[in-house]
Design a protein around this motif. Structure first.
Motif, PDB file in Angstrom:
ATOM      1  N   ALA A 222       0.837  -1.208   0.000  1.00 20.24           N
ATOM      2  CA  ALA A 222       0.000   0.000   0.000  1.00 20.24           C
ATOM      3  C   ALA A 222       0.871   1.258   0.000  1.00 20.24           C
ATOM      4  O   ALA A 222       1.843   1.359   0.754  1.00 20.24           O
ATOM      5  CB  ALA A 222      -0.903   0.009   1.229  1.00 20.24           C
ATOM      6  N   SER A 223       0.495   2.204  -0.834  1.00 18.65           N
ATOM      7  CA  SER A 223       1.193   3.484  -0.845  1.00 18.65           C
ATOM      8  C   SER A 223       0.622   4.357   0.274  1.00 18.65           C
ATOM      9  O   SER A 223      -0.593   4.492   0.419  1.00 18.65           O
ATOM     10  CB  SER A 223       0.963   4.158  -2.203  1.00 18.65           C
TER      11      SER A 223
ATOM     12  N   THR B  33       1.823   8.146   2.719  1.00 12.71           N
ATOM     13  CA  THR B  33       2.710   9.305   2.561  1.00 12.71           C
ATOM     14  C   THR B  33       4.115   9.020   3.100  1.00 12.71           C
ATOM     15  O   THR B  33       5.078   9.666   2.688  1.00 12.71           O
ATOM     16  CB  THR B  33       2.113  10.556   3.242  1.00 12.71           C
ATOM     17  N   THR B  34       4.239   8.047   4.008  1.00 16.94           N
ATOM     18  CA  THR B  34       5.585   7.691   4.486  1.00 16.94           C
ATOM     19  C   THR B  34       6.156   6.466   3.764  1.00 16.94           C
ATOM     20  O   THR B  34       7.338   6.165   3.924  1.00 16.94           O
ATOM     21  CB  THR B  34       5.575   7.428   6.010  1.00 16.94           C
ATOM     22  N   THR B  35       5.330   5.762   3.016  1.00 17.35           N
ATOM     23  CA  THR B  35       5.816   4.662   2.163  1.00 17.35           C
ATOM     24  C   THR B  35       5.224   4.883   0.765  1.00 17.35           C
ATOM     25  O   THR B  35       4.355   4.135   0.322  1.00 17.35           O
ATOM     26  CB  THR B  35       5.371   3.279   2.695  1.00 17.35           C
ATOM     27  N   PRO B  36       5.695   5.945   0.072  1.00 19.57           N
ATOM     28  CA  PRO B  36       5.073   6.239  -1.223  1.00 19.57           C
ATOM     29  C   PRO B  36       5.313   5.123  -2.242  1.00 19.57           C
ATOM     30  O   PRO B  36       6.225   4.319  -2.081  1.00 19.57           O
ATOM     31  CB  PRO B  36       5.776   7.539  -1.647  1.00 19.57           C
ATOM     32  N   ALA B  37       4.474   5.116  -3.264  1.00 18.83           N
ATOM     33  CA  ALA B  37       4.540   4.086  -4.299  1.00 18.83           C
ATOM     34  C   ALA B  37       5.971   3.875  -4.762  1.00 18.83           C
ATOM     35  O   ALA B  37       6.705   4.828  -4.999  1.00 18.83           O
ATOM     36  CB  ALA B  37       3.670   4.513  -5.478  1.00 18.83           C
ATOM     37  N   GLY B  38       6.365   2.608  -4.893  1.00 24.60           N
ATOM     38  CA  GLY B  38       7.724   2.275  -5.302  1.00 24.60           C
ATOM     39  C   GLY B  38       8.350   1.362  -4.264  1.00 24.60           C
ATOM     40  O   GLY B  38       7.628   0.684  -3.530  1.00 24.60           O
ATOM     41  N   PRO B  39       9.688   1.354  -4.170  1.00 22.01           N
ATOM     42  CA  PRO B  39      10.350   0.420  -3.267  1.00 22.01           C
ATOM     43  C   PRO B  39       9.888   0.557  -1.814  1.00 22.01           C
ATOM     44  O   PRO B  39       9.812  -0.421  -1.085  1.00 22.01           O
ATOM     45  CB  PRO B  39      11.838   0.780  -3.385  1.00 22.01           C
TER      46      PRO B  39
ATOM     47  N   PHE C  89      -3.122   0.969  -4.102  1.00 21.75           N
ATOM     48  CA  PHE C  89      -2.376  -0.148  -4.709  1.00 21.75           C
ATOM     49  C   PHE C  89      -2.164   0.044  -6.215  1.00 21.75           C
ATOM     50  O   PHE C  89      -1.665  -0.855  -6.879  1.00 21.75           O
ATOM     51  CB  PHE C  89      -3.150  -1.457  -4.507  1.00 21.75           C
ATOM     52  N   LYS C  90      -2.552   1.192  -6.749  1.00 21.12           N
ATOM     53  CA  LYS C  90      -2.623   1.277  -8.210  1.00 21.12           C
ATOM     54  C   LYS C  90      -1.253   1.207  -8.898  1.00 21.12           C
ATOM     55  O   LYS C  90      -1.155   0.854 -10.061  1.00 21.12           O
ATOM     56  CB  LYS C  90      -3.434   2.493  -8.651  1.00 21.12           C
ATOM     57  N   HIS C  91      -0.189   1.493  -8.167  1.00 15.65           N
ATOM     58  CA  HIS C  91       1.159   1.426  -8.742  1.00 15.65           C
ATOM     59  C   HIS C  91       1.682   0.015  -8.871  1.00 15.65           C
ATOM     60  O   HIS C  91       2.723  -0.207  -9.483  1.00 15.65           O
ATOM     61  CB  HIS C  91       2.115   2.219  -7.832  1.00 15.65           C
ATOM     62  N   LEU C  92       1.012  -0.959  -8.257  1.00 20.56           N
ATOM     63  CA  LEU C  92       1.581  -2.309  -8.208  1.00 20.56           C
ATOM     64  C   LEU C  92       1.544  -2.980  -9.573  1.00 20.56           C
ATOM     65  O   LEU C  92       0.529  -2.940 -10.276  1.00 20.56           O
ATOM     66  CB  LEU C  92       0.808  -3.169  -7.187  1.00 20.56           C
ATOM     67  N   LYS C  93       2.667  -3.615  -9.918  1.00 23.15           N
ATOM     68  CA  LYS C  93       2.722  -4.380 -11.171  1.00 23.15           C
ATOM     69  C   LYS C  93       2.102  -5.757 -10.918  1.00 23.15           C
ATOM     70  O   LYS C  93       1.952  -6.181  -9.769  1.00 23.15           O
ATOM     71  CB  LYS C  93       4.180  -4.537 -11.603  1.00 23.15           C
TER      72      LYS C  93
END
Ligand SMILES: Cc1ncc(C[n+]2csc(CCOP(=O)(O)OP(=O)(O)O)c2C)c(N)n1
Ligand code: SF4
Length: 298
Positions: free
Chosen positions: A147-148, A150-156, A270-274
């Motif tokens: 989950a994205s 604000t402290t774990t933004p989308a990505g790694p 979750f929209k960034h997830l591949k």
């Protein structure tokens, strides 16, 4: 106490609150108060629930209530329970602690653990919207993998480096051997209300952990709160369970778990997830479900 659904309609004890439309937390507390009734004293710390119901001198709750410090919810409730006993209040009074996931699994865990160990006479309801929502969607120990926030933004940050597996509050609490604990969801209101009713009848420390979808933080249409919560249970990313007399049972086991993809793709967080990351969530779900069935299924 058996739930008499016909009598519930005129028992609204939460009015005029300022939550976002479709707020799952509001549904959780509203349903709980319908069962617990007027003989309830509530406490809650800094969280969406406090900010939207109780800004001094107003309160949207029609029961006695106190807003307390973030780490101190369970200890505040413990003190209220001792005071109720000292005052000779009847056993029908419920001391209800209401906390978000951040205030429960992270910042308030020490006070809750202490109350559980002492078996203080409180009913602790954690509404879990899976992040610190009131301050702008920061990751909590209950935020799911991927989950994205604000402290774990989308990505790694959102898929493993900072955001790993969520804490399992039910496991933590049942390890304290409290007299009653449960998981529930606002999308299964009868199950939730029956668990509140059961908890009301038990003395000692009772903890109910409720999945409470948050349209604002999760990114979905507010009309879909109940649908989203149901999807989580149907795909096995949330479960309905009860613990009593050192026994655990699952209240609902879907015949076949639905694919997690539909649930994941329904929310902006979750929209960034591949696809391969969604597949990883599915694997995690399978591992967790297998563990759950081994430990809990009757
Ligand atoms: C000790 C302390 N740290 C931080 C804050 C700021 N704060 C207020 S509400 C909040 C978020 C609460 O999150 P959660 O408990 O998950 O409830 P939610 O807002 O999601 O309902 C934070 C970080 C505070 N009030 N006190
Ligand atoms: S941010 Fe989420 S939990 Fe907070 S009031 Fe809005 S819908 Fe409810």
């Amino acid at each position: 106490m058996a739930v008499n659904y016909k009598d519930l309609s005129d028992q609204e004890l939460l009015y005029g609150a300022k939550m976002c439309q479709g707020c799952g937390a509001a549904v959780a507390v509203r349903l709980a108060l319908k069962i617990l009734g007027e003989k309830t004293c509530a406490a809650y710390p800094a969280c969406c629930f406090a900010a939207t119901t109780s800004v001094y001198p107003q309160s949207a709750l029609f029961v006695n209530n106190a807003v307390t410090a973030f780490p101190a919810l369970a200890s505040t409730a413990s003190g209220m329970a001792v005071a109720a006993e000292a005052l000779g209040w009847d056993e029908d009074v419920t001391i209800l602690a209401i906390g978000g996931d951040g205030g429960t699994v992270d910042i308030g865990i020490q006070a809750l653990s202490g109350a559980a160990e002492r078996n203080d006479n409180i009913l602790y309801l954690c509404y879990d919207n899976e992040a610190y929502m009131n301050t702008g969607v920061q990751r909590s120990g209950s935020t799911p993998y991927g989950a994205s926030t604000t402290t774990t933004p989308a990505g790694p940050c959102s898929i493993g480096e900072k955001n790993t597996f969520r804490k399992n509050l039910f496991d933590i609490i049942t390890a304290h051997r409290v007299p009653y604990a449960a998981t529930a969801s606002v999308s299964y209101p009868r199950d939730l209300m029956e668990k509140i009713a059961r908890a009301k009848d038990v003395r000692g420390c009772r903890v109910i952990h409720v999945s409470a979808p948050c349209p604002t933080g999760w990114g979905f249409d507010p009309a879909k709160t109940i649908e989203i919560g149901r999807m989580a249970v149907e795909c096995g990313l949330w479960y309905l369970a009860e613990y009593e007399n050192d026994q655990i049972k699952l209240n609902y086991v879907p015949k076949v778990l639905k694919p997690v993809g539909e649930y994941i793709r329904s929310q902006k967080r979750f929209k960034h997830l591949k696809d391969e990351e969604v597949a990883r969530i599915s694997e995690i779900r399978d591992e967790e479900w297998e563990r759950l069935m081994k430990r809990y299924a009757e």
